[in-house]
Motif scaffolding. Sequence first.
Motif, short mmCIF file in Angstrom:
data_model
loop_
_atom_site.label_atom_id
_atom_site.label_comp_id
_atom_site.label_asym_id
_atom_site.label_seq_id
_atom_site.Cartn_x
_atom_site.Cartn_y
_atom_site.Cartn_z
N LEU A 61 0.83 -1.20 0.00
CA LEU A 61 0.00 0.00 0.00
C LEU A 61 0.87 1.26 0.00
O LEU A 61 0.55 2.25 -0.67
N THR A 62 1.97 1.23 0.75
CA THR A 62 2.90 2.37 0.74
C THR A 62 3.49 2.57 -0.65
O THR A 62 3.57 3.70 -1.15
N GLU A 63 3.88 1.46 -1.29
CA GLU A 63 4.43 1.55 -2.65
C GLU A 63 3.38 2.12 -3.61
O GLU A 63 3.70 2.97 -4.45
N LEU A 64 2.15 1.68 -3.49
CA LEU A 64 1.08 2.16 -4.36
C LEU A 64 0.83 3.65 -4.12
O LEU A 64 0.70 4.43 -5.08
N ARG A 67 3.57 5.64 -5.75
CA ARG A 67 3.41 5.72 -7.22
C ARG A 67 2.32 6.72 -7.58
O ARG A 67 2.49 7.51 -8.52
N TRP A 68 1.20 6.69 -6.88
CA TRP A 68 0.12 7.63 -7.18
C TRP A 68 0.56 9.07 -6.89
O TRP A 68 0.21 9.99 -7.62
N GLU A 69 1.29 9.21 -5.82
CA GLU A 69 1.75 10.54 -5.44
C GLU A 69 2.67 11.12 -6.50
O GLU A 69 2.65 12.32 -6.76
#
Length: 73
Positions: A61-64, A67-69
């Motif tokens: 979730l942190t990686e996702l 990426r969105w950020e």
Amino acid sequence: MDEQRKSGFENFGRRVDDKVNEALPRIEEELKRIIAYLNDEVVPDVRRNSLKAMRIASTKLTELADRWEHGNR
């Protein structure tokens, strides 16, 4: 004839009741053993595996979110 059936059924019921009462102490002991096994062996493994899964999910979730950020969907 109805009295004979009723008497037979009552005798059957008494025999079943006697057998169940004889088996109850053993059933209770087996249930205690099962509960102890679950508490001592299964629950700790489930907790360990759940914690591992939550940590993996947290990382993903942190990686996702990163990426969105940064706009890389």
